[in-house]
Design an enzyme around this catalytic site. Sequence first.
Site, short mmCIF file in Angstrom:
data_model
loop_
_atom_site.label_atom_id
_atom_site.label_comp_id
_atom_site.label_asym_id
_atom_site.label_seq_id
_atom_site.Cartn_x
_atom_site.Cartn_y
_atom_site.Cartn_z
N TYR A 51 36.01 48.49 4.41
CA TYR A 51 34.84 49.08 3.75
C TYR A 51 33.65 48.17 4.02
CZ TYR A 51 36.46 45.91 0.00
OH TYR A 51 36.90 44.83 -0.72
N HIS A 92 35.52 43.23 5.87
CA HIS A 92 34.34 43.84 6.47
C HIS A 92 34.29 43.59 7.97
CE1 HIS A 92 33.48 43.90 2.34
NE2 HIS A 92 33.20 42.63 2.26
#
Length: 333
Positions: free
Chosen positions: A261, A309
């Site tokens: 995400y 990430h």
Amino acid sequence: MVSKVRVFILLLCVGVFVVLRERVAEVSLENFSPFHNTSPCACGKCLSEDDVWFTQRFNKSVEPFLSAKHSLSEAAFRWWKGIQLEKRNFIYYSATVDNLFKTFPATPDVEASSDRCRTCAVVGNSGNLNGSRYGPLIDFHDQLLATPLDTHCKFPPLMNTGRTKGYEADVGKRTTHHVMYPESAVDLDNTTHLVLVPFKIQDLEWLIKAFTTGFSGASYMPVKSHIKANKDLVRIVLNVNFVGSFMRYVHDTWLEKKGRYPSTGFMALVLALHICDEVSVFGYGADKDGNWSHYFEILKNKHLRTGPHAGTHEYDVIQQLHKNQIIHFFKGW
Ligand SMILES: *[C@@H]1O[C@H](CO)[C@@H](O)[C@H](O)[C@H]1NC(C)=O
Ligand SMILES: *[C@@H]1O[C@H](CO)[C@@H](O)[C@H](O)[C@H]1NC(C)=O
Ligand SMILES: *[C@@H]1O[C@H](CO)[C@@H](O)[C@H](O)[C@H]1NC(C)=O
Ligand SMILES: *[C@@H]1O[C@H](CO)[C@@H](O)[C@H](O)[C@H]1NC(C)=O
């Protein structure tokens, strides 16, 4: 050598100041123009204009902020729920959201774009701000979004202190929007918007309790039990009019589903594209040694990477935005 580079940066800053000043002047002239309303924004050049790469990613109709107006879709909830292994269900989530709007604005306003040219500086935490002397340039913008520590950082959160204290020369004095999540929360003055990026239902509960009775739950890091900030200026980045929230829009459309995400820093940048007309970006990426350090602390963990990430991909997108002249990206020092 060093001083030559400094002079160059200084000149660069002066150049940008002039450009921005001219734009502001243009705006006031445009107000008298009969064609004022035909342009999507009040700047010389608007974000949304003729760039195929950009228009494929930027979806103007995605509302960044949660409001009582938009009903919640269960499909959206399911994607968001998967991020940090949320166990509670949609009914519980909906009840929490209803509860939120008893304390915080139910219809947060985003300033209309056509009125004036909204110039924004998005300021990240990168160590490449150290010594940059970007402060005055950053403070020149009318909106300033400061981004939080990213979740991959296991450093203790900075309690009760503004992160800009002592670093004004490099990062500026003002912050109009401070993007945070509970584990990175700091107290704000009453003119700064608290922009919460929630990753789990507990983050919404934290918000309510931190402003009222106090929060006592546990997380992967210590969490502030109370927060000082202006509750009328609270904004929550969790809109579900795109299937799966603003976060999923950023993940799917902007990052092409790379990483688990998006980082909060990257979300803040896309948020800026949605609420501003001109965006300058500071303090993103690694420092000059290639380390993912922060400007406000000495790097201890040399193996710090970007966790869930896609740090490198996010950085590439930022560079592409700069190359296509959508944003001004100041790479730092
Ligand atoms: C843009 O967002 C809207 C929701 O606000 C959605 O219905 C639409 O499908 C999105 N467009 C694209 C091209 O993803
Ligand atoms: C903000 O703080 C100032 C001074 O501390 C005070 O005068 C003002 O009423 C406050 N505004 C809000 C909205 O709380
Ligand atoms: C990271 O920083 C350390 C000092 O803290 C330095 O020794 C190292 O060369 C830097 N770069 C990389 C890629 O580790
Ligand atoms: C910032 O740079 C100065 C000068 O190079 C250095 O002494 C200081 O340790 C740096 N601060 C951080 C937090 O890395």
